[in-house]
Design an enzyme around this catalytic site. Structure first.
Site, PDB file in Angstrom:
ATOM      1  N   GLY A  79       3.940   8.762   5.603  1.00 14.91           N
ATOM      2  CA  GLY A  79       2.639   8.221   6.009  1.00 14.91           C
ATOM      3  C   GLY A  79       1.610   8.296   4.892  1.00 14.91           C
ATOM      4  O   GLY A  79       0.690   9.112   4.913  1.00 14.91           O
ATOM      5  N   TYR A  80       1.803   7.455   3.902  1.00 13.40           N
ATOM      6  CA  TYR A  80       0.855   7.375   2.794  1.00 13.40           C
ATOM      7  C   TYR A  80      -0.086   6.178   2.948  1.00 13.40           C
ATOM      8  O   TYR A  80      -1.272   6.319   3.098  1.00 13.40           O
ATOM      9  CB  TYR A  80       1.611   7.221   1.470  1.00 13.40           C
ATOM     10  CG  TYR A  80       2.049   8.500   0.808  1.00 13.40           C
ATOM     11  CD1 TYR A  80       2.296   9.651   1.542  1.00 13.40           C
ATOM     12  CD2 TYR A  80       2.248   8.550  -0.576  1.00 13.40           C
ATOM     13  CE1 TYR A  80       2.718  10.817   0.916  1.00 13.40           C
ATOM     14  CE2 TYR A  80       2.666   9.717  -1.197  1.00 13.40           C
ATOM     15  CZ  TYR A  80       2.904  10.844  -0.461  1.00 13.40           C
ATOM     16  OH  TYR A  80       3.318  11.974  -1.081  1.00 13.40           O
ATOM     17  N   THR A 118       8.103   2.981   6.871  1.00 11.14           N
ATOM     18  CA  THR A 118       9.499   2.549   6.945  1.00 11.14           C
ATOM     19  C   THR A 118      10.271   3.349   7.982  1.00 11.14           C
ATOM     20  O   THR A 118      10.264   4.579   7.957  1.00 11.14           O
ATOM     21  CB  THR A 118      10.168   2.690   5.563  1.00 11.14           C
ATOM     22  OG1 THR A 118       9.490   1.820   4.651  1.00 11.14           O
ATOM     23  CG2 THR A 118      11.638   2.296   5.613  1.00 11.14           C
ATOM     24  N   GLU A 152      10.135   9.807  -6.029  1.00  8.82           N
ATOM     25  CA  GLU A 152      10.482   8.525  -5.436  1.00  8.82           C
ATOM     26  C   GLU A 152      10.897   7.547  -6.538  1.00  8.82           C
ATOM     27  O   GLU A 152      11.835   6.790  -6.386  1.00  8.82           O
ATOM     28  CB  GLU A 152       9.264   7.996  -4.655  1.00  8.82           C
ATOM     29  CG  GLU A 152       9.561   6.770  -3.814  1.00  8.82           C
ATOM     30  CD  GLU A 152       8.321   6.238  -3.078  1.00  8.82           C
ATOM     31  OE1 GLU A 152       7.254   6.882  -3.184  1.00  8.82           O
ATOM     32  OE2 GLU A 152       8.430   5.206  -2.428  1.00  8.82           O
ATOM     33  N   ASN A 194       5.057  -2.741  -9.426  1.00 12.17           N
ATOM     34  CA  ASN A 194       5.389  -2.892 -10.849  1.00 12.17           C
ATOM     35  C   ASN A 194       4.135  -3.040 -11.710  1.00 12.17           C
ATOM     36  O   ASN A 194       4.123  -2.623 -12.872  1.00 12.17           O
ATOM     37  CB  ASN A 194       6.334  -4.075 -11.032  1.00 12.17           C
ATOM     38  CG  ASN A 194       7.760  -3.712 -10.637  1.00 12.17           C
ATOM     39  OD1 ASN A 194       7.984  -2.667 -10.014  1.00 12.17           O
ATOM     40  ND2 ASN A 194       8.714  -4.541 -11.000  1.00 12.17           N
ATOM     41  N   GLU A 195       3.073  -3.599 -11.126  1.00 17.68           N
ATOM     42  CA  GLU A 195       1.810  -3.696 -11.882  1.00 17.68           C
ATOM     43  C   GLU A 195       1.243  -2.298 -12.106  1.00 17.68           C
ATOM     44  O   GLU A 195       0.782  -1.968 -13.204  1.00 17.68           O
ATOM     45  CB  GLU A 195       0.790  -4.552 -11.121  1.00 17.68           C
ATOM     46  CG  GLU A 195       1.107  -6.038 -11.095  1.00 17.68           C
ATOM     47  CD  GLU A 195       2.270  -6.376 -10.168  1.00 17.68           C
ATOM     48  OE1 GLU A 195       2.492  -5.642  -9.180  1.00 17.68           O
ATOM     49  OE2 GLU A 195       2.980  -7.372 -10.435  1.00 17.68           O
TER      50      GLU A 195
HETATM   51  C1  LIG Z   1       8.949  -2.983   2.946  1.00 12.57           C
HETATM   52  C2  LIG Z   1       7.919  -1.955   2.600  1.00 12.57           C
HETATM   53  C3  LIG Z   1       8.118  -0.639   2.969  1.00 12.57           C
HETATM   54  C4  LIG Z   1       7.143   0.324   2.713  1.00 12.57           C
HETATM   55  N1  LIG Z   1       7.334   1.609   3.151  1.00 12.57           N
HETATM   56  C5  LIG Z   1       6.327   2.500   3.060  1.00 12.57           C
HETATM   57  C6  LIG Z   1       6.416   3.790   3.665  1.00 12.57           C
HETATM   58  O1  LIG Z   1       7.438   4.138   4.270  1.00 12.57           O
HETATM   59  N2  LIG Z   1       5.360   4.609   3.592  1.00 12.57           N
HETATM   60  C7  LIG Z   1       4.217   4.277   2.933  1.00 12.57           C
HETATM   61  O2  LIG Z   1       3.306   5.075   2.894  1.00 12.57           O
HETATM   62  N3  LIG Z   1       4.088   3.065   2.331  1.00 12.57           N
HETATM   63  C8  LIG Z   1       5.112   2.172   2.391  1.00 12.57           C
HETATM   64  N4  LIG Z   1       4.979   0.929   1.813  1.00 12.57           N
HETATM   65  C9  LIG Z   1       3.681   0.544   1.236  1.00 12.57           C
HETATM   66  C10 LIG Z   1       3.691   0.353  -0.253  1.00 12.57           C
HETATM   67  O3  LIG Z   1       3.704   1.559  -0.901  1.00 12.57           O
HETATM   68  C11 LIG Z   1       2.459  -0.513  -0.609  1.00 12.57           C
HETATM   69  O4  LIG Z   1       2.765  -1.816  -0.181  1.00 12.57           O
HETATM   70  C12 LIG Z   1       2.144  -0.500  -2.065  1.00 12.57           C
HETATM   71  O5  LIG Z   1       1.577   0.700  -2.414  1.00 12.57           O
HETATM   72  C13 LIG Z   1       1.178  -1.636  -2.467  1.00 12.57           C
HETATM   73  O6  LIG Z   1       0.035  -1.636  -1.679  1.00 12.57           O
HETATM   74  P1  LIG Z   1      -0.466  -2.930  -0.924  1.00 12.57           P
HETATM   75  O7  LIG Z   1       0.672  -3.511  -0.233  1.00 12.57           O
HETATM   76  O8  LIG Z   1      -1.645  -2.542  -0.130  1.00 12.57           O
HETATM   77  O9  LIG Z   1      -0.891  -3.922  -2.061  1.00 12.57           O
HETATM   78  P2  LIG Z   1      -2.254  -3.857  -2.946  1.00 12.57           P
HETATM   79  O10 LIG Z   1      -2.456  -2.497  -3.456  1.00 12.57           O
HETATM   80  O11 LIG Z   1      -3.343  -4.481  -2.187  1.00 12.57           O
HETATM   81  O12 LIG Z   1      -1.830  -4.767  -4.163  1.00 12.57           O
HETATM   82  C14 LIG Z   1      -1.855  -6.182  -4.145  1.00 12.57           C
HETATM   83  C15 LIG Z   1      -1.486  -6.651  -5.540  1.00 12.57           C
HETATM   84  O13 LIG Z   1      -2.437  -6.179  -6.472  1.00 12.57           O
HETATM   85  C16 LIG Z   1      -1.810  -5.473  -7.517  1.00 12.57           C
HETATM   86  N5  LIG Z   1      -2.694  -4.452  -8.027  1.00 12.57           N
HETATM   87  C17 LIG Z   1      -3.334  -3.499  -7.318  1.00 12.57           C
HETATM   88  N6  LIG Z   1      -4.043  -2.735  -8.151  1.00 12.57           N
HETATM   89  C18 LIG Z   1      -3.850  -3.200  -9.403  1.00 12.57           C
HETATM   90  C19 LIG Z   1      -4.320  -2.832 -10.696  1.00 12.57           C
HETATM   91  N7  LIG Z   1      -5.124  -1.800 -10.853  1.00 12.57           N
HETATM   92  N8  LIG Z   1      -3.903  -3.554 -11.759  1.00 12.57           N
HETATM   93  C20 LIG Z   1      -3.080  -4.608 -11.605  1.00 12.57           C
HETATM   94  N9  LIG Z   1      -2.612  -4.997 -10.410  1.00 12.57           N
HETATM   95  C21 LIG Z   1      -2.990  -4.303  -9.316  1.00 12.57           C
HETATM   96  C22 LIG Z   1      -0.561  -4.929  -6.877  1.00 12.57           C
HETATM   97  O14 LIG Z   1       0.424  -4.601  -7.832  1.00 12.57           O
HETATM   98  C23 LIG Z   1      -0.148  -6.094  -6.014  1.00 12.57           C
HETATM   99  O15 LIG Z   1       0.494  -7.047  -6.799  1.00 12.57           O
HETATM  100  C24 LIG Z   1       5.957  -0.035   2.037  1.00 12.57           C
HETATM  101  C25 LIG Z   1       5.775  -1.374   1.637  1.00 12.57           C
HETATM  102  C26 LIG Z   1       6.723  -2.334   1.915  1.00 12.57           C
HETATM  103  C27 LIG Z   1       6.477  -3.746   1.500  1.00 12.57           C
END
Ligand SMILES: Cc1cc2nc3c(=O)[nH]c(=O)nc-3n(C[C@H](O)[C@H](O)[C@H](O)COP(=O)(O)OP(=O)(O)OC[C@H]3O[C@@H](n4cnc5c(N)ncnc54)[C@H](O)[C@@H]3O)c2cc1C
Lengths: 396, 378
Positions: free
Chosen positions: A127-128, A161, A244, A382-383
């Site tokens: 739960g992050y 997840t 991780e 990856n960003e």
């Molecule tokens: C299938 C799946 C399973 C997951 N499982 C878990 C889980 O079990 N528990 C949990 O806690 N989380 C989980 N996650 C969440 C995951 O960790 C987040 O999706 C991830 O951290 C990205 O956050 P966001 O989706 O809010 O995208 P955002 O942070 O809003 O990012 C949107 C875009 O902006 C880019 N971006 C953001 N900041 C910057 C920067 N400073 N410079 C350049 N680019 C940037 C990102 O790379 C991305 O391309 C899961 C996600 C998915 C898709």
């Protein structure tokens, strides 16, 4: 330097192979090849088998019941498992929470939780992330307010997840809203059965129920469930994230996936000859294989250099970025390899026990392609990883 | 040269865009995709009423268009709105083949098609044929006044809704001979014709069709015996033009959604579009989109040219759209982050439409190989 496996390492590989040949249930391996989703029972069955063998926690120290394998052993194990089509061992308890508790948990927590993680008795989820806190994790808002012997938790987590199966969730919560973001976060263990918790499914684009939203409405959590110190959660969270990331290069999985693409491309005929002889397809296949050959050594080299249980630095970010690019390229080749038969949408729900449409290897390819777009998004996108590399190297 | 749409086409575009913006939102679309039929008869009827199907046929065949730019005008809008209804299958492939080869009696069906009352499907691909248009194993044997069809057809899109299937079968020649392929107009309820239907990853439905000694009268043949191949290639060229325009439309929407998201999504206290790592990639998407638009214009304008020239452009455009489409779909997902991975969010559907179009009528690699061969011959 010596790139050959030692006789001990070869013997280890043989041991793993024999074990897999004897103990991996055939129906599970078949399901891995032809379906895109596993049930809770599927995961737990394989977990129990590894647990009984003493191999469920390759990276844990022996004192906690781990196998304490070195990097080469873990690599061999991962590779053999991928080629044998074993179910995935979920990382939440074993690869994420376990190391955190070992490093920062108190004795009672270690004694209670670690054996239950090993046995599979407790299913953990992570739960992050929150709707507003993804890459910018430190901006998380879920509040935990201390009242006597409890924390009262309010807020929302998302992308959790397999939270629908979970007994427990480890959460980052805000315990002090009045300090710098990173300094007001705590690491809390929460029983999913506690009143006030609601889990809602999120259906992914290819139709699977893999992630959830988790809502907390005045959830009472005993203070004993705090890991380490209050407001030090960010340190533990970062420790966990590096763990991780080490597992995310996925070399074994990529090697097995590449092998399967080759098999499909030999079986598929295109214009009167095997697809593998199509120059455009063959060139891409060869390039990704060359990438993967370098990646395999990079992974072994970098992981070997880090002592057991310790995660490497920016090299972990490098492995993650390149590892996911390779994996996704292989998924793209796989979907393309099966031609028009990539189109039928053959989810478990739709298909039941029916015969697959087209060759049985075709069914999960498009789903996998779409599902694995997640690899470059989660675990630190990856960003974000490139940002870490650049910041460390360029320093501005 | 002139790069403006004619007034009629401009009107068609405006009407269609307004209608779809109004009537084909995310919720409606998801309901259609999850429905048993996989299409909406109401939407189909209304679009037919608006002249969408008529625009895909020439006046001679009862329509009011049928040229390259009519096709791309319609399909770009369908792609923009993520429409899953089978216009490609009923109008361009099935209808197009009847228009090209049909007798006057057979062509009477076109009125129903244009009016929206009749669906068609093109049953051509087979379990082993992949994208090869000349690879036909299904056989057609003359027996007295009848013809007996036997074989299997793979991933026949819209087969379940179709009143008639346009079925290809071999009357003579070897597995990959261009000569010897015929087309037959087979009513869907003909004895011996069975199908197993299923939904498609990108929305809509298809079926595996089995022809087990299916008997049709010889009047069911479209055109001359064994001579259908050129018409099939032309139908594929028209369908690839339509598909390219549809992909372009979906790319526009995916790009637009991403642009909007980069402005509205905040992380680290600022819109994520302010991170140059994303801003430059957004620019690349916009560049690719502009090129893709031109590639689509390229084939639309050559659809009526001689076949060698036409097919070279078809291959080049599908190859280009395959690459640009994949880039845009993947980058759109990546730059959205997790939200793009959910079915509930608009983008997912467009990403699927774009990527899965790479499995119809030849994929990016297949068209590359074809382009190389056609260019070497040119
Ligand atoms: C299938 C799946 C399973 C997951 N499982 C878990 C889980 O079990 N528990 C949990 O806690 N989380 C989980 N996650 C969440 C995951 O960790 C987040 O999706 C991830 O951290 C990205 O956050 P966001 O989706 O809010 O995208 P955002 O942070 O809003 O990012 C949107 C875009 O902006 C880019 N971006 C953001 N900041 C910057 C920067 N400073 N410079 C350049 N680019 C940037 C990102 O790379 C991305 O391309 C899961 C996600 C998915 C898709």
């Amino acid at each position: 330097m010596d790139l050959n496996y030692t006789p001990e390492e070869q013997a280890f590989r043989e041991e793993v192979r024999t074990f897999l040949a004897e103990k991996l249930p055939k129906d599970l391996a078949d399901k891995m090849k032809t379906k895109s989703e596993l049930s809770k029972e599927d995961y737990l069955r394989w977990h129990k088998i590894l647990y009984e063998q003493g191999w469920i926690a390759p990276n844990w120290p022996k004192e906690y019941g781990g196998a304490e394998w070195n990097a080469v052993q873990r690599h061999i194990f991962e590779e053999e498992c991928a080629f044998a089509n074993t179910p995935r061992v979920l990382p939440f308890g074993l690869a994420m929470l376990g190391p955190v508790l070992q490093a920062f948990g108190n004795q009672e927590q270690k004694d209670y939780y670690l054996p239950r993680i090993l046995s599979g008795e407790d299913w953990w989820c992570q739960g992050y992330s929150e709707p507003g806190a993804g890459s910018d994790l430190a901006s998380l808002k879920t509040r935990a307010v201390r009242e006597g012997d409890h924390y009262i938790v309010n807020g929302q987590k998302t992308w959790t997840t397999l939270g629908q199966h979970a007994d427990w969730i480890f959460c980052l919560v805000r315990t002090d809203p009045n300090v710098k973001q990173q300094e007001g976060i705590s690491f809390l263990l929460i029983d999913m059965k506690t009143p006030g918790i609601t889990v809602r499914p999120i259906i992914l684009l290819e139709g699977t129920h893999e992630v959830n939203e988790v809502f907390f409405d005045n959830v009472k959590v005993p203070v004993e469930n705090l890991v380490g110190e209050e407001n030090k959660g960010w340190t533990y969270a970062k420790y966990l994230l590096t763990h991780e990331r080490t597992n995310i290069a996925g070399v074994g999985a990529s090697k097995a996936a590449l092998d399967s693409v080759k098999r499909m491309a030999r079986a598929e005929m295109s214009g009167g000859r095997p697809l593998i002889e199509n120059p455009a397809f063959a060139a891409r296949l060869a390039e990704v294989e060359a990438d993967l050959m370098a990646m395999e050594t990079a992974n072994l080299r970098i992981v070997s250099q880090a002592a057991v249980g310790h995660a490497p630095g920016i090299e972990a970010s490098m492995l993650k970025v390149k590892g996911t690019i390779i994996r996704q390229e292989i998924n793209d080749l796989a979907r393309r390899a099966v031609g028009p038969y990539a189109m039928p949408f053959q989810s478990e729900a739709v298909e039941g026990d029916n015969q697959p449409i087209g060759p049985d290897y075709a069914a999960p390819q498009a789903s996998r392609y779409f599902n694995n777009r997640k690899l470059s998004i989660f675990g630190g996108s990856n960003e974000v990883q490139r940002g870490i590399i650049a910041k460390t190297q360029i320093g501005v | 040269m002139n790069f403006e749409l004619t007034e009629e086409r401009q009107m068609l575009q405006d009407t269609l865009r307004r209608f779809l913006a109004d009537r084909y939102g995310l919720e409606t679309r998801n309901k259609i995709i999850d429905s048993e039929e996989g299409l909406s008869p109401e939407i189909w009827a209304e679009l037919a009423e608006l002249g969408v199907i008529g625009a895909l046929f020439t006046e001679e065949d009862g329509g009011f268009g049928g040229k390259g730019f009519d096709i791309t005008t319609v399909f770009e809008e369908l792609g923009r709105a993520g429409v899953v209804e089978p216009f490609l299958d009923t109008a361009i492939l099935g209808g197009g083949l009847i228009a090209a080869l049909g007798s006057d009696t057979q062509k009477e069906l076109l009125e129903e098609v244009i009016g929206g009352a009749l669906h068609l499907a093109f049953a051509h691909g087979e379990p082993r044929s992949r994208y090869e248009l000349n690879q036909v194993e299904t056989t057609a044997k003359v027996s007295g006044d009848e013809i007996v069809l036997s074989g299997r057809k793979a991933v026949v899109v819209n087969a379940e809704a179709a009143g008639y299937l346009v079925v290809s079968a071999r009357e003579s020649g070897g597995l990959m001979d261009e000569d010897g392929i015929s087309l037959f107009l087979v009513p869907a309820d003909t004895a011996g014709l069975t199908m197993v239907g299923y939904p498609l990853m990108q929305g809509g439905r298809a079926a595996e069709v089995t022809l087990d000694d299916v008997k049709v009268p010889s009047s069911a043949r479209l055109g001359e015996a064994g001579k259908a191949y050129p018409a099939i290639v032309t139908a594929a060229a028209r369908a690839n033009t339509a598909l390219s325009a549809e992909i372009l439309g979906s790319m526009e929407t995916a790009t637009g959604l991403t642009k909007e998201y980069l402005v509205t999504r905040q992380q680290f206290g600022r819109p994520i579009g302010t991170f140059q790592a994303l801003a430059h990639r957004m620019s690349d998407m916009l560049i690719e989109l502009e090129m893709a638009r031109s590639a689509v214009i390229n084939i639309a304008g050559r659809l009526e040219s001689d076949t060698a020239e036409r097919d070279r452009y078809v291959a080049a455009t599908r190859n280009y759209l395959g690459r640009a489409g994949r880039l845009i779909a993947e980058e759109a997902i990546q730059m959205h982050g997790g939200i793009a991975m959910t079915k509930e969010y608009e983008l997912a559907h467009f990403a699927k439409r774009i990527v899965m179009s790479d499995h119809r009528l030849g994929d990016t690699d297949w068209h590359l190989e074809r382009f190389i061969a056609l260019s070497a011959a040119a």
